[in-house]
Each structure stands twice: as structure tokens, then as C-alpha cells.
Design an enzyme around this catalytic site. Structure first.
Site, PDB file in Angstrom:
ATOM      1  N   HIS A 188     -14.765  22.053   8.942  1.00  0.00           N
ATOM      2  CA  HIS A 188     -13.812  21.441  10.054  1.00  0.00           C
ATOM      3  C   HIS A 188     -14.072  19.872  10.241  1.00  0.00           C
ATOM      4  O   HIS A 188     -13.651  19.536  11.179  1.00  0.00           O
ATOM      5  CB  HIS A 188     -13.706  22.232  11.303  1.00  0.00           C
ATOM      6  CG  HIS A 188     -13.502  23.720  11.115  1.00  0.00           C
ATOM      7  ND1 HIS A 188     -12.455  24.376  11.522  1.00  0.00           N
ATOM      8  CD2 HIS A 188     -14.462  24.770  10.937  1.00  0.00           C
ATOM      9  CE1 HIS A 188     -12.504  25.752  11.432  1.00  0.00           C
ATOM     10  NE2 HIS A 188     -13.885  26.054  10.805  1.00  0.00           N
ATOM     11  N   SER A 318     -10.250  -5.713  -2.093  1.00  0.00           N
ATOM     12  CA  SER A 318      -9.230  -6.197  -1.501  1.00  0.00           C
ATOM     13  C   SER A 318      -8.868  -7.731  -2.076  1.00  0.00           C
ATOM     14  O   SER A 318      -9.569  -8.488  -2.139  1.00  0.00           O
ATOM     15  CB  SER A 318      -9.794  -6.269   0.006  1.00  0.00           C
ATOM     16  OG  SER A 318      -8.918  -7.057   0.741  1.00  0.00           O
ATOM     17  N   LYS A 324     -15.062  -6.373   0.073  1.00  0.00           N
ATOM     18  CA  LYS A 324     -14.764  -4.975   0.330  1.00  0.00           C
ATOM     19  C   LYS A 324     -14.605  -4.283  -1.156  1.00  0.00           C
ATOM     20  O   LYS A 324     -14.133  -4.807  -2.122  1.00  0.00           O
ATOM     21  CB  LYS A 324     -13.342  -4.894   1.002  1.00  0.00           C
ATOM     22  CG  LYS A 324     -13.146  -3.500   1.517  1.00  0.00           C
ATOM     23  CD  LYS A 324     -11.921  -3.619   2.397  1.00  0.00           C
ATOM     24  CE  LYS A 324     -11.637  -2.220   3.219  1.00  0.00           C
ATOM     25  NZ  LYS A 324     -11.075  -1.546   2.245  1.00  0.00           N
ATOM     26  N   GLU A 331      -9.143   7.052  -6.270  1.00  0.00           N
ATOM     27  CA  GLU A 331      -7.842   7.007  -5.784  1.00  0.00           C
ATOM     28  C   GLU A 331      -7.048   7.219  -7.083  1.00  0.00           C
ATOM     29  O   GLU A 331      -5.611   7.964  -6.596  1.00  0.00           O
ATOM     30  CB  GLU A 331      -7.617   5.670  -5.088  1.00  0.00           C
ATOM     31  CG  GLU A 331      -8.073   5.491  -3.775  1.00  0.00           C
ATOM     32  CD  GLU A 331      -8.294   4.131  -3.496  1.00  0.00           C
ATOM     33  OE1 GLU A 331      -7.267   3.510  -3.774  1.00  0.00           O
ATOM     34  OE2 GLU A 331      -8.925   3.609  -2.494  1.00  0.00           O
TER      35      GLU A 331
END
Ligand SMILES: O=C(O)C[C@H](O)C(=O)O
Length: 469
Positions: A188, A318, A324, A331
Site C-alpha cells: 500500500h 533537466s 538533476k 520512462e
């Protein structure tokens, strides 16, 4: 501009085609009739058309139905199509006639004209005839389903399975490497009992192993070939021995096994095998999406996320945030999954239709299937090599966090019972203590008992802690 044209002819009359094109009048009509997407049939499909036309010429030659010289010229031209030398000669859009007749005639015309040239004649003089020779004893209605199965089987067997094996090997390597890394399990999305990072990777590895089994399991029905059914499955205009002989030649050419369809009416009127196989592709895409998502979560941070694994620095993440790094390869797997789910909708919609004796969604089924197989093959190999292989465990962070986990209280159940264990967990949470501290302070466990019962590594196994005697 001054583009040169030559005149070609079909049963509707003359057509101007580009002078350097091998295609003829019917292909040209299709180019003009279907300016729909600009998407042509894929390499695997064009190759499969070449395979079918070559095998048909060989079988018809053996059966004395096409003369040796013509058959040999067709075989030579088809070999070039198989090798990809004429992919630019297949301009017909995917969104064309539902039988794929335009793609079949495109193959017939290109092979006929190239075969004529090989035989020493002129392109366009029809010494090798697209219908009478290249398409002898065939119809689009059996050729296109045959090409669909050849292309789909090759895409699954020769591209997808090896790519999944690459991903599987990389996950297996990490399963071993991370076997000793104890971390917080999560259910969960909340802290649960400890688990080893290697165990999580073992789950991913098994998902991919089962994906390989699925990709292998759906191959049997794709090995059935419609060739020999001609227009409606009855086989009118073809020799009784043609289907079996052609299937043998197709097997030789592709170095795998194909056989004549169990039932030619089913093989042309329905494409359930494509739907079944694409279901496996969709499932595999879902597995890869789940794994990619999990790895993105586990690598989230690096300072303010779960931070249990370190992701590879594949590219700056980025354009505005310096330093970053993003999980871009994972992805990309997520993007592929969405496309495959979309393709599955198209394949299953197409295969669920088909009126009476012919399914009329053949090009769109073939295109979507082959796109899914190609995307998944590329994504699986890239994901394995450029992401999974370069992952590292953040072991110290995993260890610190697991010691603070409330879920360690679960292991207290057998020793002190659920009610006292709950009380310990609540106290620990309220007072900012570890479960171990709270249990000892409450007098439920001695230090030694706590060491034994609250050992996170031991909790990753099927044991009842504190119950050895
Ligand atoms: O092109 C063919 O061979 C047949 C066509 O698909 C038709 O059934 O009308």
C-alpha cells in the site's frame, strides 16, 4: 521539377508511374487512393512478403506450374526484397484496403518488374507477370495472413525473446548482487516487513522469465499458414500440394517451423492467433512497465525520495535544474507500454471483426502488432543494458531506514502477541523510538531477546522468530 515517368497498365487501364520505380499501375493507384498516414508497412512485413513470394515461386516451379526460368527470376527478385534492398519500393499506406490487396499487388509488381530485369528484359514489359506468375495460385486473402504470421513469428522469436533474455540476465545479475541488502518492504506504499533488495529483483526477474514463456507459448498458432486457401479458403486455382510445399519452403527460408493451417477458412476469416499473441505482448509490456515504475520509485530522490537504489547517470535530466538526473530509460519503457496498450486496442478491435469469409483489418492488425514487437524488443534490451545493469544499491541508507520501521513490530506477534506488539508500535511512533527500544523499555523483551526477534535480515526469511525451541 521534371520527374520522369513511364506508362504501366492494369485491368483498369494505363497509369503513369515514376520511371525509376519497380512498382506498377496497381501500386500507383493505391498510392493515390490512400494518402492517409504516410506510414508504410514495416521492414519485417515487407521481408515476409518476399519470403511468401519466393516460396510460392519455388513450390509452383516444383509442381510444374511456373516455368523454371521465370521461377528462378522471381526467386532472385524476392531474395532482394527479403534482404531489404527494395524497401523504398513499398510506398502503400497501412490504412488501405482491409485485405491488404494493395500490399500484395505492390509485392507482385515489384518482384515481377525486378525479375524481368534480372531475366534481361525491360521493367514494365510484363515478361514476368505480377498476377499470372508472381501471384500464381494465390490471393491477397491467403498471402497477407501468411505474411502476417511469418512477420509476427519472426518478430517474437528472433527479436523479442532474445531482447527479453538480455533484460532477464541483467535482472538476474542484480538479484545476486543485491541479495544481502536488507530494506523496508512496502505494501500500500506504506512500510511493511523487511525484504532483501535481491528478493525484489528476483520478483522482477521472474516476471520477465514468465514473459519469455508467454512469448514462446503463443508461437504455435502463429506457425500456421493460410497460404493455399486462395480467395475464400477453398483453394480454388491452386495445386493440392501447394500449401504444404510452400510452408516447407517458408520454414527453410526463415530457419524456423511453419505448417499449413489446420483450417483455411479460420486462417483467412479470423486472426485470433494475432490477438492471442498480442495479448502476450501487452502482458510483457505491463510487466516491464511495473518494473520500470518500481525502479523509478526506489531510485527517487536522491536526497528527498526513497533513495534505496542509485540510478545511472545516462544524461542530464533537466534543461533548467543543474545536476538533476532523471530515470529517462525507465520512462521510455513507460512510454512504450502506453503505445502497446493502444496497439492492443487496435489489434483486438480488428481481430474481433471480419465479415463472413474474410477478416478485413489485416494491414492495421499487422502494423500494430509489428510495432509493438519492435518497440518492446528495443525497450527490453535498452532497459536491461542502459538502466538495470548500471543500478547500484544504497545499502547504508536501506539499513538505517529499516531499523526505524514500525513494521518490525510484526515479528513480535509470535513472541508477545498482537495486542502487546501493537502497543509497542504505537509507543514507538508516538515517542520517536525504534520498535526495539520501545519493546525493551516496556519490559516485553530483554536486550538479547530483542536482538534475536528484531533482526531485520532474519525477517526476510520464512521463520517464526523467537520460537526456535
Ligand atoms: O486480392 C485478392 O486476392 C482478393 C480480394 O481481397 C477480395 O477478396 O476481393
Amino acid at each position: 521539377m521534371g520527374e520522369d515517368y513511364r506508362t504501366e497498365e492494369d485491368s483498369l487501364g494505363e497509369m503513369q508511374v515514376p520511371a525509376d520505380a519497380y512498382w506498377g499501375a496497381q501500386t500507383q493507384r493505391a498510392v493515390e487512393n490512400f494518402p492517409i498516414s504516410g506510414i508504410g508497412m514495416s521492414r519485417r512485413f515487407i521481408r515476409a512478403l518476399g519470403v511468401v513470394k519466393k516460396a510460392a515461386a519455388q513450390a509452383n516451379r516444383d509442381l510444374g506450374l511456373v516455368d523454371d526460368d521465370t521461377a528462378e527470376a522471381i526467386v532472385a527478385a524476392a531474395d532482394e526484397v527479403i534482404a531489404g534492398e527494395h524497401d523504398d519500393q513499398f510506398p502503400v499506406d497501412v490504412f488501405q484496403t482491409g485485405s491488404g490487396t494493395s500490399s500484395n499487388m505492390n509485392a507482385n509488381e515489384v518482384i515481377a518488374n525486378r525479375a524481368a530485369e534480372i531475366a534481361g528484359a525491360e521493367v514494365g514489359d510484363r515478361v514476368v507477370h505480377p498476377n499470372d506468375h508472381v501471384n500464381y495460385g494465390q490471393s491477397s486473402n491467403d498471402v497477407i495472413p501468411t505474411a502476417m504470421h511469418v512477420a509476427a513469428l519472426e518478430a517474437v522469436e528472433k527479436d523479442l525473446v532474445p531482447a527479453l533474455e538480455t533484460l532477464h540476465a541483467e535482472l538476474e545479475a542484480k538479484e545476486t548482487e543485491f541479495d544481502g541488502v536488507v530494506k523496508t518492504g512496502r505494501t500500500h506504499l506504506q512500510d511493511a516487513t523487511p525484504i532483501r533488495l535481491g528478493q525484489e529483483f528476483g520478483g522482477y526477474r521472474t516476471q520477465v522469465a514468465k514473459g519469455i514463456e508467454r512469448a514462446e507459448g503463443v508461437q504455435s498458432n502463429l506457425r500456421e499458414l493460410a497460404l493455399g486457401g486462395t480467395a475464400v479458403g477453398t483453394g480454388l486455382n491452386t495445386h493440392p500440394d501447394f500449401p504444404e510445399l510452400a510452408a516447407e519452403y517458408i520454414s527453410d527460408e526463415t530457419n524456423t517451423t511453419f505448417r499449413e493451417a489446420e483450417n483455411h477458412f479460420e486462417a483467412q476469416a479470423a486472426h485470433d492467433a494475432m490477438s492471442e499473441a498480442h495479448g502476450a505482448l501487452r502482458t510483457i509490456a505491463g510487466s516491464m512497465n511495473k518494473i520500470a515504475n518500481d525502479l523509478r520509485l526506489l531510485a527517487s530522490g536522491p536526497r528527498n525520495g526513497l533513495g534505496e537504489i542509485e540510478q545511472p547517470e545516462n544524461q542530464p535530466g533537466s534543461s533548467i535544474m543543474p545536476g538533476k538526473i532523471n530515470p529517462v530509460v525507465a520512462e521510455s519503457v513507460n512510454q512504450v507500454h502506453k503505445q502497446v496498450v493502444g496497439n492492443d486496442a487496435a489489434v483486438s478491435a480488428g481481430t474481433a471483426r471480419g465479415e463472413i469469409d474474410l477478416n478485413l483489418y489485416k494491414p492495421v492488425i499487422a502494423h500494430n502488432f509489428l510495432e509493438s514487437a519492435e518497440l518492446l524488443s528495443n525497450a527490453a534490451a535498452t532497459f536491461g543494458e542502459r538502466f538495470v545493469a548500471k543500478l547500484a544499491a544504497n545499502e547504508a541508507h536501506c539499513e538505517t531506514r529499516v531499523e526505524q520501521s514500525m513494521a518490525l513490530a510484526t515479528a513480535l506477534n509470535p513472541a508477545i502477541g498482537y495486542d502487546k506488539a501493537s502497543e509497542v508500535a504505537k509507543t514507538a511512533l508516538k515517542e520517536g523510538k525504534s520498535v526495539r527500544e520501545a519493546a525493551v523499555e516496556a519490559g516485553y523483551l530483554t536486550e538479547d531477546e530483542a536482538d534475536e526477534v528484531l533482526d531485520p535480515e532474519a525477517m526476510t526469511r520464512r521463520v517464526i522468530l523467537g520460537n526456535e525451541d
